[in-house]
Design an enzyme around this catalytic site. Structure first.
Site: not given
Length: 553
Positions: A178, A216, A383
């Protein structure tokens, strides 16, 4: 006094002589033995240097991101046994980076050229394609205060019931490929392994989003393994506070604050995760089909690694990757009403769905922003759906489910499929796959188990006793009588009762002497332990295990 000393010396010599003679009766002892099992992670710089002959940092332009690939930059994938020497003499070609997998099955170079056709037709060149760009799959919103009742996503997939059965294990390593994460986040304390920043080629996978952006990777990581039942913040799928998450940073921010990466960096991230013992990989990202990423995915599958990926946020039936590769579990998103989220990709490649939220009701997890620091944030997207499946897979692996069955299907994938809540047409359909994952039903499903075992061996390698490793990595044997033993930890991922590619293996007392041996130690590397008196013994050092990686001859 002198006679006593002489007598004692003679007695000791007799015992030594007795042990050296075949058929001599050994002293009968009864003892217990306990210890700890932990993963072993070799230093990246010491053991990965032979893989990388160069390193580069891509620079993205707006045009590159808009078109989905790097201008004048290409990936040259080699046939096995070939390397960049076959293209080094081609005029107008600059080699930026080169990578080879440990087993020699995957090799590629990143090159810059205005004439890619000059590389076609060269013996040993499998393909030449523009270097493609991958993106993260989420929608962001303003960070908010944490609270478990706001995590509507967990009851939807039976997590309160599932936590009564399984809370994870310290020996199941999950890689999160990620944007990096925040090891200093109070709700991730003690849950992260050291990790690696592939993008910048260093051991610091910390996510530093620019102003106005939320991390994120920290959000994804928190859904999988935020500390639960600790009076802090939010809950994670893996309840127990073990170091189980391996952060692998492959994304960086461009000048406009967008998270982007290339296919070559993503592929390296997959290889890193496999070679460092991860048996589950989460990829909350999407992009175009890529031969080099496909090769990395195949490498992971051949090494018994379960891969989960976001299907994509394009509300499209077109395939996006890596989710659409056959080896990867593709996860779409549903909203709070258990309807397909309007952004969620669908189509023939979709396997399952999980909570991903919508623009009005999003997923709450750990977060970080430049303005707020370590905080909690709401985000939505496939996600956010993928890490629900990843966390559940980690709980299943902690219960002993692993590897592929006799038909070659991954056991965890089969359990998830057979226990999913059917939301669309009966069985599989293009909008929900096999349905919404159900944690409790998955953990109570009857299937073959292949747990991590600690085995007591004779000095010749015969298995005398074995026991399963506890969730916290501890183990204990009682009533042992053998005087001289060796100790092995083993997880037989393919269930063939042979130590081979894809298994996890380790021997007590093994001292690394050659970096190749790290990934394939043998009985000869084990320390011989002797116990000549009854009592309770605890091993001084932990018992490490390694992923077995094959090497070219």
């Amino acid at each position: 006094m002198r006679l006593r000393k002489v007598f004692a010396l003679l007695t000791a010599l007799f015992i030594v002589l007795c042990f050296s003679l075949t058929g001599c009766i050994k002293p009968e002892v009864y003892y217990s033995l306990s210890g700890q099992v932990v993963p072993y992670f070799p230093e990246t710089s010491a053991h990965d240097s032979f893989q990388r002959t160069a390193a580069y940092t891509p620079i993205f332009s707006s045009k590159d991101i808009e078109q989905g690939f790097m201008s004048n930059q290409f990936i040259v994938l080699f046939d096995r046994g070939f390397d960049s020497t076959i293209i080094s003499g081609v005029s107008g070609v600059e080699i930026l980076d080169e990578f080879f997998s440990r087993d020699g099955s995957v090799g590629y170079a990143v090159v810059k050229t205005n004439d890619p056709s000059s590389l076609s037709g060269i013996e040993g060149v499998k393909s030449v394609e523009p270097e493609k760009i991958f993106t993260l799959q989420s929608e962001e919103s303003v960070p908010n205060d944490p609270h478990y009742p706001k995590q509507w996503n967990y009851p939807m997939i039976q997590m309160p019931q599932a936590w009564t059965i399984a809370k994870g294990a310290s020996t199941v390593v999950v890689a999160v490929i990620d944007s990096g994460t925040r090891p200093d986040h109070p709700d991730l304390s003690g849950k992260l392994l050291s990790g690696y920043d592939v993008y910048n080629d260093d051991n610091d996978p910390i996510d530093e989003p620019p102003a106005g952006k939320v991390s994120h990777g920290t959000h994804v990581t928190g859904t999988i393994a935020s500390s639960t039942d600790n009076f802090v913040g939010v809950s994670g799928m893996i309840w127990s506070s073990y170091p189980v998450l391996l952060p692998v940073k492959v994304f960086e921010y461009d000048e406009y604050g967008r998270s982007v990466t290339t296919e070559s960096i993503l592929a390296k991230g997959i290889h890193y995760a496999v070679d460092h013992g991860a048996k589950i990989i989460n990829m909350s990202l999407a992009g175009p089909d890529s031969p080099v990423v496909a090769a990395a995915v195949q490498y992971a599958s051949e090494n018994e690694v379960l891969m989960i990926s976001a299907s994509g946020n394009y509300s499209s039936s077109s395939p996006y990757y890596p989710a659409s590769y056959e080896e990867v579990i593709s996860v779409g998103a549903v909203d709070i009403t258990m309807q397909r989220a309007n952004y969620s990709n669908y189509g023939p490649y979709l396997d399952l769905v999980a909570p991903g939220g919508s623009s009005s009701v999003q997923i709450l997890s750990t977060g970080y922003s430049a303005n707020e620091g370590n905080t909690y944030s709401y985000m939505a997207g496939t996600s956010m759906a993928a890490p629900h499946v990843t966390g559940l897979a980690a709980l299943l692996m902690a219960k002993g489910y692993a590897g592929k069955d006799d038909l070659g299907e991954e056991i965890i994938r089969k359990i998830l499929r057979e226990t999913a809540l059917d939301l669309g047409e009966p069985r599989w359909d293009q909008y929900y796959g096999f349905g919404l994952v159900q944690a409790y039903d998955s953990l109570t499903y009857e299937e073959e188990r292949r747990p991590l075992l600690v085995q007591i061996l004779s000095t010749s390698g015969e298995v005398i006793r074995e026991t399963e490793v506890n969730p916290d990595g501890s183990f204990q044997f009682n009533g042992l009588t053998e005087n001289y033993i060796k100790i092995r930890v083993w997880r037989d991922f393919n269930g063939n009762e042979e130590i081979d590619k894809g298994d996890l293996i380790g021997y007590y007392g093994y001292q690394e002497s050659d970096h190749y041996l790290v990934w394939n130690p043998s009985l000869d590397n084990a320390e011989t332990l002797s116990y000549l008196s009854s009592g309770s013994y605890e091993l001084t050092n932990p018992l490490h295990f390694f992923p077995i990686i094959e090497f070219p001859e």
